[in-house]
Motif scaffolding. Structure first.
Motif, PDB file in Angstrom:
ATOM      1  N   ARG A  41     -64.964 -16.306  30.429  1.00  0.00           N
ATOM      2  CA  ARG A  41     -64.501 -17.587  29.603  1.00  0.00           C
ATOM      3  C   ARG A  41     -62.694 -17.971  29.868  1.00  0.00           C
ATOM      4  O   ARG A  41     -62.337 -19.165  29.877  1.00  0.00           O
ATOM      5  CB  ARG A  41     -64.686 -16.933  28.079  1.00  0.00           C
ATOM      6  CG  ARG A  41     -66.271 -16.468  27.817  1.00  0.00           C
ATOM      7  CD  ARG A  41     -65.902 -16.868  25.835  1.00  0.00           C
ATOM      8  NE  ARG A  41     -67.529 -16.216  25.833  1.00  0.00           N
ATOM      9  CZ  ARG A  41     -68.927 -16.410  25.996  1.00  0.00           C
ATOM     10  NH1 ARG A  41     -68.518 -18.150  26.938  1.00  0.00           N
ATOM     11  NH2 ARG A  41     -69.857 -16.531  26.367  1.00  0.00           N
ATOM     12  N   LEU A  48     -60.986 -27.135  32.400  1.00  0.00           N
ATOM     13  CA  LEU A  48     -60.113 -27.880  31.442  1.00  0.00           C
ATOM     14  C   LEU A  48     -59.309 -29.161  32.013  1.00  0.00           C
ATOM     15  O   LEU A  48     -59.289 -30.039  31.410  1.00  0.00           O
ATOM     16  CB  LEU A  48     -59.661 -27.555  30.062  1.00  0.00           C
ATOM     17  CG  LEU A  48     -60.713 -26.901  29.038  1.00  0.00           C
ATOM     18  CD1 LEU A  48     -59.595 -26.557  28.246  1.00  0.00           C
ATOM     19  CD2 LEU A  48     -60.772 -27.765  28.474  1.00  0.00           C
ATOM     20  N   HIS A 123     -65.304 -29.244  18.077  1.00  0.00           N
ATOM     21  CA  HIS A 123     -65.357 -28.647  18.604  1.00  0.00           C
ATOM     22  C   HIS A 123     -64.517 -27.112  18.973  1.00  0.00           C
ATOM     23  O   HIS A 123     -63.223 -27.401  18.359  1.00  0.00           O
ATOM     24  CB  HIS A 123     -65.308 -28.753  20.037  1.00  0.00           C
ATOM     25  CG  HIS A 123     -66.671 -30.638  20.194  1.00  0.00           C
ATOM     26  ND1 HIS A 123     -67.543 -29.847  19.919  1.00  0.00           N
ATOM     27  CD2 HIS A 123     -66.042 -31.526  20.319  1.00  0.00           C
ATOM     28  CE1 HIS A 123     -68.584 -31.508  19.990  1.00  0.00           C
ATOM     29  NE2 HIS A 123     -67.050 -32.015  20.281  1.00  0.00           N
ATOM     30  N   SER A 124     -65.502 -25.694  18.882  1.00  0.00           N
ATOM     31  CA  SER A 124     -64.723 -24.917  19.047  1.00  0.00           C
ATOM     32  C   SER A 124     -64.123 -24.948  20.720  1.00  0.00           C
ATOM     33  O   SER A 124     -64.884 -25.907  21.419  1.00  0.00           O
ATOM     34  CB  SER A 124     -65.982 -23.725  18.934  1.00  0.00           C
ATOM     35  OG  SER A 124     -66.573 -23.807  19.598  1.00  0.00           O
ATOM     36  N   CYS A 125     -63.806 -24.033  21.633  1.00  0.00           N
ATOM     37  CA  CYS A 125     -63.485 -23.603  22.705  1.00  0.00           C
ATOM     38  C   CYS A 125     -63.589 -22.211  23.291  1.00  0.00           C
ATOM     39  O   CYS A 125     -63.185 -21.044  23.259  1.00  0.00           O
ATOM     40  CB  CYS A 125     -61.788 -24.187  22.964  1.00  0.00           C
ATOM     41  SG  CYS A 125     -61.936 -24.278  25.080  1.00  0.00           S
ATOM     42  N   TRP A 126     -65.021 -22.194  23.011  1.00  0.00           N
ATOM     43  CA  TRP A 126     -65.586 -20.934  23.928  1.00  0.00           C
ATOM     44  C   TRP A 126     -66.680 -20.931  24.938  1.00  0.00           C
ATOM     45  O   TRP A 126     -66.642 -19.524  25.507  1.00  0.00           O
ATOM     46  CB  TRP A 126     -66.008 -20.245  22.350  1.00  0.00           C
ATOM     47  CG  TRP A 126     -66.786 -18.781  22.435  1.00  0.00           C
ATOM     48  CD1 TRP A 126     -67.909 -18.145  22.435  1.00  0.00           C
ATOM     49  CD2 TRP A 126     -65.808 -18.022  22.412  1.00  0.00           C
ATOM     50  NE1 TRP A 126     -67.706 -16.707  22.624  1.00  0.00           N
ATOM     51  CE2 TRP A 126     -66.404 -16.842  22.550  1.00  0.00           C
ATOM     52  CE3 TRP A 126     -64.074 -18.108  22.249  1.00  0.00           C
ATOM     53  CZ2 TRP A 126     -65.638 -15.178  23.122  1.00  0.00           C
ATOM     54  CZ3 TRP A 126     -63.260 -16.382  22.547  1.00  0.00           C
ATOM     55  CH2 TRP A 126     -63.787 -15.301  22.204  1.00  0.00           C
ATOM     56  N   ASP A 130     -68.557 -26.274  25.578  1.00  0.00           N
ATOM     57  CA  ASP A 130     -67.567 -26.702  24.473  1.00  0.00           C
ATOM     58  C   ASP A 130     -66.247 -27.325  25.583  1.00  0.00           C
ATOM     59  O   ASP A 130     -66.022 -28.646  25.034  1.00  0.00           O
ATOM     60  CB  ASP A 130     -66.564 -25.245  23.840  1.00  0.00           C
ATOM     61  CG  ASP A 130     -67.644 -24.514  22.280  1.00  0.00           C
ATOM     62  OD1 ASP A 130     -68.857 -25.397  22.413  1.00  0.00           O
ATOM     63  OD2 ASP A 130     -67.425 -23.450  22.850  1.00  0.00           O
ATOM     64  N   SER A 131     -66.103 -26.916  26.496  1.00  0.00           N
ATOM     65  CA  SER A 131     -65.675 -27.395  27.227  1.00  0.00           C
ATOM     66  C   SER A 131     -65.402 -28.744  27.815  1.00  0.00           C
ATOM     67  O   SER A 131     -64.526 -29.562  28.138  1.00  0.00           O
ATOM     68  CB  SER A 131     -65.332 -26.023  28.827  1.00  0.00           C
ATOM     69  OG  SER A 131     -65.467 -25.210  27.945  1.00  0.00           O
ATOM     70  N   ILE A 134     -64.696 -31.381  25.594  1.00  0.00           N
ATOM     71  CA  ILE A 134     -63.725 -31.219  25.293  1.00  0.00           C
ATOM     72  C   ILE A 134     -62.762 -32.493  26.182  1.00  0.00           C
ATOM     73  O   ILE A 134     -62.032 -33.094  25.981  1.00  0.00           O
ATOM     74  CB  ILE A 134     -62.950 -29.959  25.214  1.00  0.00           C
ATOM     75  CG1 ILE A 134     -62.909 -28.774  23.832  1.00  0.00           C
ATOM     76  CG2 ILE A 134     -61.129 -30.254  25.292  1.00  0.00           C
ATOM     77  CD1 ILE A 134     -62.675 -27.678  23.369  1.00  0.00           C
ATOM     78  N   ILE A 156     -55.592 -22.350  25.458  1.00  0.00           N
ATOM     79  CA  ILE A 156     -55.703 -23.794  26.172  1.00  0.00           C
ATOM     80  C   ILE A 156     -54.560 -25.463  25.436  1.00  0.00           C
ATOM     81  O   ILE A 156     -55.016 -26.140  26.330  1.00  0.00           O
ATOM     82  CB  ILE A 156     -57.081 -24.110  25.020  1.00  0.00           C
ATOM     83  CG1 ILE A 156     -56.860 -23.924  23.284  1.00  0.00           C
ATOM     84  CG2 ILE A 156     -58.158 -23.119  25.334  1.00  0.00           C
ATOM     85  CD1 ILE A 156     -58.481 -24.300  22.364  1.00  0.00           C
ATOM     86  N   ILE A 233     -59.769 -28.978  17.650  1.00  0.00           N
ATOM     87  CA  ILE A 233     -60.321 -28.276  18.341  1.00  0.00           C
ATOM     88  C   ILE A 233     -60.332 -26.550  17.388  1.00  0.00           C
ATOM     89  O   ILE A 233     -59.303 -26.644  17.012  1.00  0.00           O
ATOM     90  CB  ILE A 233     -59.557 -27.473  19.621  1.00  0.00           C
ATOM     91  CG1 ILE A 233     -60.214 -28.883  20.569  1.00  0.00           C
ATOM     92  CG2 ILE A 233     -60.318 -26.654  19.816  1.00  0.00           C
ATOM     93  CD1 ILE A 233     -58.987 -28.408  21.678  1.00  0.00           C
TER      94      ILE A 233
END
Ligand code: FAD
Ligand code: SF4
Ligand code: SF4
Lengths: 417, 159
Positions: A41, A48, A123-126, A130-131, A134, A156, A233
Motif C-alpha cells: 500500500r 497515483l 472513496h477511501s485511499c487504501w 481505490d487508487s 481516485i 497522498i 477522499i
C-alpha cells in the motif's frame, strides 16, 4: 508442517519467506483476497502520480519469486476460521487445514459517520482498487476534498497536488498529523501546505456530503463553509481487520492480542502487522501501530516462532517519515516526551526547520524533525540502543542537530566519548 | 574473500577528499553535500570521523523497503539501491539505525554507499590511509559495525 497465512500484505509475505528460510520442507500457503499479486500500500502515492506502473507496487516479482520459494499464493477470501478443527473456510466453499495459522489481514479504513458517504464520488485511499477510482476522478483542475490530515492523508496530499487538482483538506484536530507531530511541527506543515495553494481547514469537520448534480457533490463543513467537489477522499484512520476471528476463542482488544512471540490466545494461531496488537518498544505496552516496518518485523518474529524457534520480540519502535508536498518530516518513539524527562529543540520557522529531542535521564527516547533528510535513521539507532549519552547529552541539549556525532562518539571506538 | 572498507578515524585530517571523490563518482560533480560518505567533525576535540554504510548484515534498509528496491551486489556484498525500482518513500532512511541511507532531493530517490562496484573512490582519494579497502576478515570497520550493532536489541532477532 502446514503453515497457512491469511493476508498477502507485507506482514504475510515476509512471514512466508522467513518460514521458508527456517524450514525448506514445510508447506506454506498465503491466502489473500485482493485481485492483484501481493503489493505494498505504501507505493500507492507513487502509483497515483504515474511515477510507477501498477507492477511497481508489487512486494516481489510475482512471476518467479513465490514459485521459486515454493510458497503457494491463493487468491481467495477466507470466510471463517475454525480454531477447534484447525481449518479455514474459503469463499468458494472449500476448506484448508493448518498446523499453524498466521492472521495478517491488515486494517480497514474507518468510515466517519457522515451522511452521503455512499455517493460514488466518495472513496477511501487504501487499496489499488481505490487508487484506480481516485485516478479516474482526480483530473487536472477538478475540485477534491480530502477528509483527514493524518499520516495517510498527508502522504497522498502530495500525489493529489501533483495530479493538478484544486485541493481542500479538512482535519478535525487542531493541526495536521496530530498523532505524529507536535504543535510546532504540525504548524509548519500547515503553513507549508497553504503556501503550496492547498485550502487547509483545521479544527473543522465535514457535516454532510450531498449530490449536487453534474457529477459534483457539495461538502458542508462545521464552520459553515461549503465546498464543491468531483471527488471526496476519506482518510480518517484505520481499524484492525479482526472480523474473521470475532466470536472465536482468540482474544481481541484494539487488534488481535499477541504475546512477544506474536502468538494469540490460541497457541496455534499467530497474528502480525496492522491487525496485531504487539509490544511497543518504547512503552512495553501492547499497541496497534499500523505501519509498514512493524508489519515486516511482526511477520518475521511470528514466522520464527511458528517454525519452532523461540524468539521473543523486544518491541517495535513507532516511527514515521512523511513527505508533504516536498516538506519532509519524521518522528520516532516517545516524541511527545516523558514525565520528568528533559527536552531540547531547534525551531526555525522561516526555514521550515525543526528538530526536537526527548530524553529520559541520559537516554534519548523520542525525536521528531521537519526539514531534515540527512542521517535521520540515527535517531532510531540512538533510541533503540538506549545508549547512555553521558556527556553528549549536554552537547545535544545545546545543539540538537549533532545527533550523528553523538551516536558515533558513543558507539564507535573513536576514543573520545 | 570479500573486501570491506577499513576506516581509521585517528588518521583523518578532515580534508574531505573522500567526499569530493564520492560525489564525483556518483553525481559527476564535486559537491560534498551529495557525497555518500560523510566526515563528521568533533570541534571540541579537533578530530574527525569519516562514516558511511557498513553494509551491515542486518540490512535494516533492505528489509524495510516496500518494493524490493534494495538488493545485494553479489560481487562486493554491498547493499545497493536499484534506482529504477525505488519510489522515494524514505522508509529505509528511518529504518537504518546508523543514518547512512539518505534521501536525495535532487533525484527523488535514496542514496547509499555501493562500494563503487568494488573500487571505492573514497579509499582511492584518501591521502592519509584513513580509509582503505582491504581483504581482512576483521577490519577496523568491522569493529565499528559490530560495536554499533551490538548496541541494538533488534540485532539479535534475526532469521
Ligand atoms: C496510501 C498508503 C500509504 C502508506 N504509507 C505508509 C508509509 O509511508 N509508511 C508506513 O509505515 N506505512 C504506510 N502505510 C501503511 C502500511 O501500508 C500498512 O501498515 C501495511 O500495509 C500493513 O501491512 P499488513 O501486511 O499488516 O496488512 P495489509 O498490507 O493491509 O495486507 C493485508 C491483506 O489481507 C487481506 N485480507 C484481509 N482479510 C482477508 C480475508 N478474510 N481473506 C483473505 N485476505 C484477507 C487484505 O485484503 C490485504 O490484502 C500506508 C498505507 C496506505 C494505504
Ligand atoms: S544503509 Fe544502514 S541498514 Fe542498510 S546496509 Fe547500510 S548500515 Fe545496514
Ligand atoms: S526510498 Fe526507495 S529504497 Fe528506500 S524503502 Fe522506499 S522504495 Fe525502498
Amino acid at each position: 508442517m502446514q503453515h497457512l497465512i491469511i493476508g498477502a500484505g507485507p506482514a504475510g509475505v515476509v512471514a512466508a519467506e522467513t518460514l521458508r528460510k527456517c524450514d525448506p520442507d514445510c508447506s506454506i500457503a498465503i491466502i489473500g483476497d485482493e485481485p492483484e499479486p501481493p503489493y505494498s500500500r505504501m507505493a500507492i502515492p507513487y502509483y497515483l502520480i504515474d511515477n510507477i506502473e501498477e507492477s511497481g507496487t508489487y512486494l516481489r516479482d510475482p512471476r518467479a519469486h513465490f514459485a521459486s520459494q515454493n510458497i503457494e499464493v491463493v487468491q481467495q477470501k477466507v470466510d471463517a476460521v475454525d480454531t477447534a478443527g484447525k481449518s479455514v473456510t474459503l469463499a468458494d466453499g472449500s476448506s484448508r487445514a493448518y498446523d499453524k495459522l498466521l492472521i495478517a489481514t491488515g486494517s480497514n479504513p474507518i468510515s466517519p459517520p457522515i451522511p452521503g458517504l455512499d455517493l460514488p464520488q466518495v472513496h477511501s485511499c487504501w487499496t489499488l482498487e481505490d487508487s484506480r477510482n481516485i485516478i479516474r476522478l482526480a483530473q487536472p483542475g477538478s475540485n477534491v476534498v480530502l477528509i483527514g490530515a493524518g499520516f495517510i492523508g498527508c502522504i497522498i496530499l502530495e500525489a493529489l497536488v501533483k495530479r493538478g487538482v484544486n485541493l481542500a483538506v479538512v482535519e478535525m484536530g487542531n493541526r495536521m498529523v496530530p498523532r505524529m507531530l507536535d504543535d510546532k511541527a504540525g504548524g509548519l506543515l500547515e503553513t507549508w501546505c497553504k503556501n503550496e495553494g492547498i485550502d487547509v481547514h483545521t479544527s473543522c469537520s465535514v457535516q454532510s456530503i450531498a449530490d449536487a448534480g453534474n457529477g459534483q457533490v457539495e461538502v458542508e463543513l462545521s464552520d459553515g463553509g461549503k465546498l464543491s467537489a468531483a471527488l471526496v477522499i476519506t482518510a480518517t484512520g484505520v481499524k484492525a481487520n479482526t472480523s474473521l476471528v470475532e466470536g472465536t476463542d482468540i482474544k481481541l482488544d484494539q487488534g488481535i492480542l499477541v504475546n512477544r512471540r506474536m502468538q494469540s490466545s490460541n497457541p496455534d494461531v499467530y497474528a502480525a502487522g496492522d491487525v496485531a496488537q504487539g509490544v511497543d518498544f518504547s512503552t512495553g505496552n501492547f499497541e496497534v501501530q499500523a505501519i509498514q516496518p512493524t508489519a515486516t518485523d511482526h511477520g518475521r518474529i511470528a514466522a520464527l516462532n511458528m517454525a519452532g524457534r523461540d524468539d521473543e520480540h523486544h518491541g517495535t519502535l513507532n516511527m514515521n517519515v512523511l513527505d508533504t508536498v516536498g516538506l519532509i518530516s519524521c518522528s520516532f518513539g516517545l516524541w511527545m516526551g516523558v514525565d520528568g524527562g528533559d527536552s531540547t529543540e531547534l525551531y526555525n520557522p522561516d526555514e521550515f526547520q525543526y528538530i526536537n529531542l526527548q530524553f529520559d535521564g541520559n537516554t534519548l527516547v523520542g525525536a521528531s524533525a521537519v526539514g531534515k533528510t540527512q542521517h535521520v535513521g540515527v535517531l532510531r539507532g540512538l533510541i533503540e540502543s538506549k545508549i547512555d549519552l553521558a556527556n553528549w547529552k549536554d552537547r545535544l541539549m545545546a545543539d540538537p542537530t549533532a545527533v550523528m556525532e553523538a551516536y558515533l562518539a558513543s558507539t564507535q571506538e573513536l576514543g573520545y566519548s | 574473500m570479500q573486501k570491506s572498507l577499513n576506516i581509521d578515524p585517528g588518521k583523518c585530517t578532515g580534508c574531505l577528499q573522500c567526499e569530493m571523490a564520492c560525489s564525483y563518482e556518483h553525481t559527476g560533480t564535486f559537491n560534498p553535500s551529495r557525497s555518500y560518505i560523510k566526515v563528521f567533525t568533533f570541534h571540541h576535540e579537533g578530530r574527525f570521523a569519516p562514516y558511511t554504510c557498513t553494509q551491515c548484515d542486518e540490512a535494516w534498509c533492505m528489509r524495510a523497503c516496500p518494493v524490493d528496491a534494495i538488493g545485494i551486489d553479489a560481487s562486493t556484498g554491498a547493499k545497493v539501491v536499484y534506482e529504477d525500482k525505488c519510489v522515494g518513500c524514505k522508509v529505509c532512511t528511518i529504518a537504518c539505525p546508523f543514518g547512512t541511507i539518505n534521501y536525495s532531493q535532487a533525484t527523488g530517490k535514496v542514496v547509499k554507499c555501493d562500494l563503487c562496484g568494488g573500487d571505492p573512490q573514497c579509499a582511492a582519494a584518501c591521502p592519509t590511509d584513513a580509509i582503505t579497502y582491504v581483504d581482512a576478515d576483521w577490519t577496523g570497520y568491522d569493529r565499528m559495525m559490530a560495536s554499533a550493532a551490538k548496541s541494538l536489541p533488534s540485532a539479535e532477532a534475526n532469521a
